[in-house]
Design a protein around this motif. Structure first.
Motif, PDB file in Angstrom:
ATOM      1  N   ARG A  11      85.580 -50.790-114.273  1.00  0.00           N
ATOM      2  CA  ARG A  11      86.825 -50.822-113.499  1.00  0.00           C
ATOM      3  C   ARG A  11      87.009 -49.549-112.688  1.00  0.00           C
ATOM      4  N   ALA A  12      86.684 -48.409-113.274  1.00  0.00           N
ATOM      5  CA  ALA A  12      86.849 -47.130-112.566  1.00  0.00           C
ATOM      6  C   ALA A  12      85.929 -47.060-111.353  1.00  0.00           C
ATOM      7  N   LEU A  13      84.681 -47.464-111.506  1.00  0.00           N
ATOM      8  CA  LEU A  13      83.751 -47.394-110.379  1.00  0.00           C
ATOM      9  C   LEU A  13      84.175 -48.326-109.251  1.00  0.00           C
ATOM     10  N   ILE A  14      84.657 -49.496-109.593  1.00  0.00           N
ATOM     11  CA  ILE A  14      85.153 -50.413-108.555  1.00  0.00           C
ATOM     12  C   ILE A  14      86.371 -49.806-107.854  1.00  0.00           C
ATOM     13  N   VAL A  26      89.206 -39.550-104.931  1.00  0.00           N
ATOM     14  CA  VAL A  26      90.232 -40.050-105.831  1.00  0.00           C
ATOM     15  C   VAL A  26      90.277 -39.188-107.093  1.00  0.00           C
ATOM     16  N   GLY A  27      91.475 -38.779-107.465  1.00  0.00           N
ATOM     17  CA  GLY A  27      91.658 -37.950-108.655  1.00  0.00           C
ATOM     18  C   GLY A  27      91.784 -38.772-109.927  1.00  0.00           C
ATOM     19  N   ILE A  28      91.616 -38.099-111.037  1.00  0.00           N
ATOM     20  CA  ILE A  28      91.665 -38.748-112.350  1.00  0.00           C
ATOM     21  C   ILE A  28      92.998 -39.449-112.586  1.00  0.00           C
ATOM     22  N   LYS A  29      94.099 -38.811-112.222  1.00  0.00           N
ATOM     23  CA  LYS A  29      95.417 -39.430-112.451  1.00  0.00           C
ATOM     24  C   LYS A  29      95.547 -40.749-111.703  1.00  0.00           C
ATOM     25  N   ASP A  30      95.085 -40.779-110.463  1.00  0.00           N
ATOM     26  CA  ASP A  30      95.148 -42.014-109.681  1.00  0.00           C
ATOM     27  C   ASP A  30      94.241 -43.092-110.264  1.00  0.00           C
ATOM     28  N   ILE A  31      93.062 -42.687-110.702  1.00  0.00           N
ATOM     29  CA  ILE A  31      92.116 -43.648-111.296  1.00  0.00           C
ATOM     30  C   ILE A  31      92.707 -44.213-112.578  1.00  0.00           C
ATOM     31  N   SER A  32      93.192 -43.329-113.432  1.00  0.00           N
ATOM     32  CA  SER A  32      93.776 -43.741-114.700  1.00  0.00           C
ATOM     33  C   SER A  32      94.925 -44.722-114.492  1.00  0.00           C
ATOM     34  N   SER A  33      95.794 -44.393-113.576  1.00  0.00           N
ATOM     35  CA  SER A  33      96.929 -45.258-113.270  1.00  0.00           C
ATOM     36  C   SER A  33      96.470 -46.573-112.632  1.00  0.00           C
ATOM     37  N   GLY A  34      95.494 -46.483-111.745  1.00  0.00           N
ATOM     38  CA  GLY A  34      95.021 -47.654-111.007  1.00  0.00           C
ATOM     39  C   GLY A  34      94.292 -48.690-111.839  1.00  0.00           C
ATOM     40  N   ILE A  35      93.708 -48.249-112.949  1.00  0.00           N
ATOM     41  CA  ILE A  35      92.978 -49.204-113.797  1.00  0.00           C
ATOM     42  C   ILE A  35      93.600 -49.319-115.189  1.00  0.00           C
ATOM     43  N   ASP A  36      94.735 -48.663-115.386  1.00  0.00           N
ATOM     44  CA  ASP A  36      95.468 -48.739-116.644  1.00  0.00           C
ATOM     45  C   ASP A  36      94.619 -48.268-117.826  1.00  0.00           C
ATOM     46  N   SER A  37      94.150 -47.024-117.724  1.00  0.00           N
ATOM     47  CA  SER A  37      93.318 -46.450-118.781  1.00  0.00           C
ATOM     48  C   SER A  37      93.864 -45.079-119.174  1.00  0.00           C
ATOM     49  N   PRO A  38      93.550 -44.627-120.379  1.00  0.00           N
ATOM     50  CA  PRO A  38      93.964 -43.275-120.766  1.00  0.00           C
ATOM     51  C   PRO A  38      93.257 -42.226-119.896  1.00  0.00           C
ATOM     52  N   GLU A  39      94.014 -41.272-119.411  1.00  0.00           N
ATOM     53  CA  GLU A  39      93.488 -40.272-118.481  1.00  0.00           C
ATOM     54  C   GLU A  39      92.327 -39.467-119.073  1.00  0.00           C
ATOM     55  N   TYR A  40      92.482 -38.977-120.304  1.00  0.00           N
ATOM     56  CA  TYR A  40      91.432 -38.148-120.910  1.00  0.00           C
ATOM     57  C   TYR A  40      90.147 -38.943-121.124  1.00  0.00           C
ATOM     58  N   PHE A  41      90.299 -40.219-121.462  1.00  0.00           N
ATOM     59  CA  PHE A  41      89.141 -41.069-121.754  1.00  0.00           C
ATOM     60  C   PHE A  41      88.359 -41.360-120.467  1.00  0.00           C
ATOM     61  N   ILE A  42      89.060 -41.702-119.408  1.00  0.00           N
ATOM     62  CA  ILE A  42      88.380 -42.027-118.146  1.00  0.00           C
ATOM     63  C   ILE A  42      87.759 -40.767-117.545  1.00  0.00           C
ATOM     64  N   ALA A  43      88.372 -39.616-117.760  1.00  0.00           N
ATOM     65  CA  ALA A  43      87.796 -38.357-117.260  1.00  0.00           C
ATOM     66  C   ALA A  43      86.442 -38.099-117.921  1.00  0.00           C
ATOM     67  N   LYS A  44      86.365 -38.313-119.208  1.00  0.00           N
ATOM     68  CA  LYS A  44      85.112 -38.117-119.937  1.00  0.00           C
ATOM     69  C   LYS A  44      84.040 -39.106-119.475  1.00  0.00           C
ATOM     70  N   LEU A  46      83.840 -40.661-116.548  1.00  0.00           N
ATOM     71  CA  LEU A  46      83.420 -40.367-115.175  1.00  0.00           C
ATOM     72  C   LEU A  46      82.590 -39.099-115.078  1.00  0.00           C
ATOM     73  N   GLN A  47      82.862 -38.138-115.929  1.00  0.00           N
ATOM     74  CA  GLN A  47      82.039 -36.931-115.950  1.00  0.00           C
ATOM     75  C   GLN A  47      80.594 -37.307-116.291  1.00  0.00           C
ATOM     76  N   ASP A  48      80.436 -38.149-117.274  1.00  0.00           N
ATOM     77  CA  ASP A  48      79.107 -38.609-117.681  1.00  0.00           C
ATOM     78  C   ASP A  48      78.443 -39.435-116.571  1.00  0.00           C
ATOM     79  N   LEU A  49      79.195 -40.353-115.973  1.00  0.00           N
ATOM     80  CA  LEU A  49      78.634 -41.187-114.903  1.00  0.00           C
ATOM     81  C   LEU A  49      78.285 -40.374-113.665  1.00  0.00           C
ATOM     82  N   SER A  50      79.031 -39.319-113.420  1.00  0.00           N
ATOM     83  CA  SER A  50      78.735 -38.438-112.294  1.00  0.00           C
ATOM     84  C   SER A  50      77.414 -37.711-112.515  1.00  0.00           C
TER      85      SER A  50
END
Length: 143
Positions: A11-14, A26-44, A46-50
């Motif tokens: 969902r985050a990559l899309i 796109v920042g983490i807060k926008d991504i988290s809000s946009g896909i309804d995910s916990p901010e800290y979890f999606i940051a981790k 995306l760091q790995d996927l990056s």
């Protein structure tokens, strides 16, 4: 079918692909809000996927995540294999360790066809396709 980590990653990559197609980031807060995910979890995630080249990131005041041409050609199968491994595409439908053609579980013969259909569908599902469908409002990422 997918782990929660894998669901959020897809969902985050899309979301990033759709929001960064005009060159923005796109920042983490926008991504988290946009896909309804916990901010800290999606940051981790995306760091790995990056680090693995699935998404690009830039630091600084104009930083954030973005995707470029080659990134959009990635399939959902690529993401699933990276996050969850190959189990979805090769594992036993009942979760048995010894299931194989020579030693099949009770659903082996039927499940191998379903598993192949899932694999084909996910390999043919490219990030770019999802962005187009979102733009056309044929699909959604968050209600």
């Amino acid at each position: 079918m997918f782990s929660k980590t894998c669901e959020y990653a897809i969902r985050a990559l899309i979301f990033i692909a759709q929001k960064s197609k005009d060159g923005s980031r796109v920042g983490i807060k926008d991504i988290s809000s946009g896909i309804d995910s916990p901010e800290y979890f999606i940051a981790k995630i995306l760091q790995d996927l990056s680090r693995k080249g699935f998404v690009q990131s830039a630091k600084g005041p104009n930083g954030g995540f973005f995707m470029e041409g080659k990134d959009l050609e990635q399939s959902v199968a690529d993401i699933v294999k990276e996050i969850d491994g190959n189990k979805l595409f090769s594992g036993c439908g009942l979760g048995l360790k010894e299931c194989s053609e020579n030693h099949p579980c009770p659903i082996h013969n039927d499940f191998k066809h379903i598993r192949q259909q899932i694999k084909d569908m996910l390999e043919n599902s490219k990030i770019e396709m999802f962005v187009k469908n979102l733009d056309l409002r044929l699909t959604f990422l968050k209600q």
